[in-house]
Design a protein around this motif. Structure first.
Motif, PDB file in Angstrom:
ATOM      1  N   ALA A   1       0.747  -1.189   0.014  1.00  0.00           N
ATOM      2  CA  ALA A   1      -0.145  -0.119  -0.083  1.00  0.00           C
ATOM      3  C   ALA A   1       0.850   1.366   0.081  1.00  0.00           C
ATOM      4  CB  ALA A   1      -0.963   0.045   1.199  1.00  0.00           C
ATOM      5  N   ALA A   2       2.093   1.340   0.667  1.00  0.00           N
ATOM      6  CA  ALA A   2       2.973   2.418   0.893  1.00  0.00           C
ATOM      7  C   ALA A   2       3.654   2.525  -0.599  1.00  0.00           C
ATOM      8  CB  ALA A   2       4.129   2.178   1.747  1.00  0.00           C
ATOM      9  N   VAL A   3       3.434   1.683  -1.552  1.00  0.00           N
ATOM     10  CA  VAL A   3       3.958   1.979  -2.704  1.00  0.00           C
ATOM     11  C   VAL A   3       2.835   2.550  -3.720  1.00  0.00           C
ATOM     12  CG1 VAL A   3       4.854   0.779  -5.034  1.00  0.00           C
ATOM     13  CG2 VAL A   3       5.768   0.152  -2.892  1.00  0.00           C
ATOM     14  N   PHE A   4       1.650   1.724  -3.619  1.00  0.00           N
ATOM     15  CA  PHE A   4       0.732   2.086  -4.848  1.00  0.00           C
ATOM     16  C   PHE A   4      -0.132   3.581  -4.323  1.00  0.00           C
ATOM     17  CE2 PHE A   4       0.936  -2.754  -5.411  1.00  0.00           C
ATOM     18  CZ  PHE A   4       1.394  -2.502  -6.755  1.00  0.00           C
ATOM     19  N   LEU A   5      -0.304   3.612  -3.040  1.00  0.00           N
ATOM     20  CA  LEU A   5      -1.194   4.744  -2.911  1.00  0.00           C
ATOM     21  C   LEU A   5      -0.356   6.133  -2.947  1.00  0.00           C
ATOM     22  CD1 LEU A   5      -3.232   3.611   0.075  1.00  0.00           C
ATOM     23  CD2 LEU A   5      -3.811   3.429  -2.458  1.00  0.00           C
TER      24      LEU A   5
END
Length: 490
Positions: free
Chosen positions: A458-462
Motif C-alpha cells: 500500500a505504501a507503494v501504490f497509494l
C-alpha cells in the motif's frame, strides 16, 4: 517515444521531389514513407522485444555468472548510461542531424548485447548493459527527431501510435520467447540473437533518413560546437542517478551518504537540462516535459511491484502474474491510436486529463487484491484501463513537444522529455523501494496466505496514485496564455 514540429522550415533542405510526394501522400505507409516507417518501427520493435525479454533471462545469467549480489546493477547500469546518451543525442541531432546519432546508437546497442551475451564474469555483463544503455539513449532521441523532420505534422501522431503498437507483440511474446530460448539454448542467445536482426531495419530506414532528415537545420547550427556545459550536466545526472539507485538498495543509515551525493548531483543537473519552469509546471513546454515524468514515473514504479504482490500475497506463479499485465500492451496501443485520430486533435488536452485520471484510478485500485475476497482478475482489468490512459498521455506529450519546439531545438527538447521520463523512473522507484523495504516488504517472500505485510505494498501504490493525480492537474497547464489573457492550444 513520440514528436511534432510547429513549422516546416526543414523542407528547405529537401529536394522538390520529396516535397511533391508529401503533398500527395496521406498515410505513413504510402509509397514515399513506407520504407522509412517500417524501418524505424522495426527498430522500436527490436528494442521493445529486448526490454521485455531480458527480464526473463537476467536471473539465470546472474546465477550462472555468480553475480546475484550485483543483480540490480545490470538494470541500473543500462539506465544511468542511457541518460547521458539522451543528452548527447539531442546535441548531436540539433547540430549534425539525427542520422549519425541513430547509426552509432544502434551500433552501441548491438555491441552491448554482444558483450553481455559473451560475458564470463558479472562485471563484464554489467559493462555490456551499460554500453547497451548508452546506445538506447542515443536511439530513442534520434528517432523522435527523425519523426519531427521526415514527416509532415498531420502524420506524426500516427507514427507515434505505430511506435506504441510496436510494443504490443513484444510485451506478450517477449517473456515467453525469452523463457523458451533460455531453457533450450541458454540465456546468452537472448542477447546474441537480436544484433543480427538489426540489419533489416537499418537497410530500410537509413537511406530514407539520409534523404529526408540528414544534416543540420541550417548551416549555422551545423557549425556550432557541442554545448560542453550540457554534456557535463548529463554526466552529473547519470552519476547521480546511479548513486541514488545504489542507496535505495540498502536502507541502512550509511546508505544516506551516496543517496545525498546523488541528489546533490541530480538537482542542479535537472535545473540545467530541463526547460526553465519545469519544476513549477510553467505553462506550455515545461508542463509537457513535467507531465511526461509524472505519468511515466508513477506508472512504472507501481507496475514494478504488481507481479511481486500477486506472487507473494495471492500465490500466483510468476508466469500468471506476468500475464495479468499482458493485456496492457494492447490497450496502451489502443490509447495511442485514439490520440492519433485527426478528429480528436482539438480535444487533445481533455484526452490527456482523462488519461491521467485513468492511470491514477488503476494504481489506486491495484492494492485492492490484497484482500482475498477481491478476484485477481480485477487487477488485470484495472491495469488495462490504466495502460489505455498511458497510451493517451505518452504519445500526446510527444506530439505537443514537437508542436512547441523550433526545428533547431527539437533534439534538445526531445532529450529533455526522455530525461524527465527516465529520471522520474529512478527517483520514484527509489522512493517506492525504500518505503517498501522500510515497512517490511523484504519479508513478503516468506509470508503466508493470510496476506501479512500488505502495508508495504500500500505504501507503494497509494503515493504513486497521488503522483498521477498531480499529473492530471498538470494537463490543465499545457495551453499557453496570450497577451489578451485567453488560453490557446499549443
Amino acid at each position: 517515444m513520440d514528436l511534432t514540429l510547429a513549422t516546416m522550415t526543414t523542407l528547405g533542405s529537401r529536394d522538390a521531389a520529396v516535397v511533391d510526394a508529401e503533398r500527395d501522400d496521406d498515410s505513413v505507409l504510402s509509397r514515399s514513407y513506407r520504407a522509412l516507417s517500417v524501418g524505424i518501427v522495426s527498430v522500436v520493435f527490436l528494442i521493445a522485444f529486448e526490454a521485455t525479454a531480458v527480464g526473463t533471462a537476467m536471473p539465470v545469467a546472474a546465477r550462472e555468472l555468480d553475480g546475484v549480489a550485483l543483480y540490480a546493477f545490470a538494470f541500473s547500469g543500462y539506465f544511468t548510461t542511457s541518460l547521458f546518451g539522451m543528452v548527447l543525442a539531442g546535441q548531436w541531432s540539433d547540430r549534425r542531424g539525427p542520422l549519425a546519432a541513430l547509426t552509432w546508437g544502434i551500433g552501441a546497442f548491438a555491441a552491448g548485447l554482444v558483450v553481455a551475451g559473451t560475458a564470463q564474469a558479472m562485471w563484464v555483463f554489467i559493462l555490456g548493459r551499460a554500453v547497451q544503455g548508452f546506445g538506447g539513449g542515443l536511439v530513442i532521441v534520434a528517432l523522435y527527431v527523425v519523426v519531427g523532420r521526415a514527416y509532415p505534422e498531420r502524420l506524426r501522431p500516427a507514427v507515434l501510435a505505430a511506435f506504441a503498437a510496436g510494443w504490443v507483440v513484444p510485451s506478450i511474446v517477449g517473456p515467453l520467447a525469452s523463457g523458451a530460448v533460455t531453457e533450450r539454448l541458454g540465456w546468452r542467445w537472448v542477447f546474441l540473437g537480436i544484433p543480427v536482426l538489426v540489419v533489416f531495419p537499418l537497410a530500410l530506414a537509413l537511406p530514407q533518413i539520409r534523404r529526408r532528415a540528414a544534416g543540420p537545420v541550417d548551416a549555422q547550427a551545423g557549425a556550432a560546437a557541442f554545448d560542453r556545459r550540457r554534456i557535463r550536466l548529463a554526466l552529473a545526472i547519470s552519476l547521480g542517478a546511479g548513486l541514488l539507485q545504489y542507496a535505495a538498495q540498502d536502507v541502512r543509515p550509511l546508505s544516506l551518504l551516496p543517496g545525498l551525493a546523488g541528489a546533490a548531483l541530480i538537482v542542479p543537473a535537472v535545473l540545467g537540462l530541463l526547460p526553465r519552469g519545469t519544476y513549477r509546471a510553467a505553462r506550455g513546454l515545461p508542463s509537457v516535459v513535467l507531465l511526461r515524468g509524472l505519468a511515466a514515473g508513477s506508472f512504472i514504479a507501481a507496475e514494478s511491484f504488481v507481479p511481486l504482490m500477486l506472487v507473494t500475497q495471492r500465490g500466483l506463479t510468476p508466469t500468471l502474474a506476468g500475464f495479468s499485465l499482458a493485456a496492457g500492451g494492447g490497450t496502451w496501443a489502443l490509447g495511442s491510436w485514439v490520440q492519433s485520430r485527426p478528429r480528436f486533435e482539438r480535444y487533445r488536452e481533455r484526452l490527456m486529463t482523462c488519461g491521467m485520471v485513468l492511470v491514477a484510478a488503476a494504481i489506486a485500485a491495484a492494492p485492492s487484491v490484497l484482500w482475498h475476497a477481491v478476484p485477481v482478475w480485477t487487477l488485470a482489468v484495472a491495469w488495462g484501463f490504466g495502460c489505455f490512459g498511458m497510451g493517451l498521455v505518452i504519445s500526446s506529450a510527444s506530439v505537443l513537444l514537437l508542436q512547441l519546439s523550433a526545428p533547431e531545438e527539437a533534439g534538445a527538447n526531445s532529450a529533455s522529455l526522455q530525461i524527465s521520463d527516465a529520471l522520474s523512473n529512478v527517483v520514484l522507484l527509489a522512493a517506492a523501494g525504500a518505503a517498501f523495504a522500510t515497512l517490511g516488504g523484504g519479508s513478503t517472500a516468506t509470508t503466508t496466505a493470510d496476506g501479512t505485510r500488505p502495508v508495504a505494498f500500500a505504501a507503494v501504490f497509494l503515493p504513486m496514485a497521488g503522483v498521477a493525480l498531480v499529473g492530471a492537474w498538470v494537463t490543465r497547464r499545457l495551453r499557453t496564455v496570450t497577451q489578451s489573457g485567453t488560453t490557446v492550444a499549443p
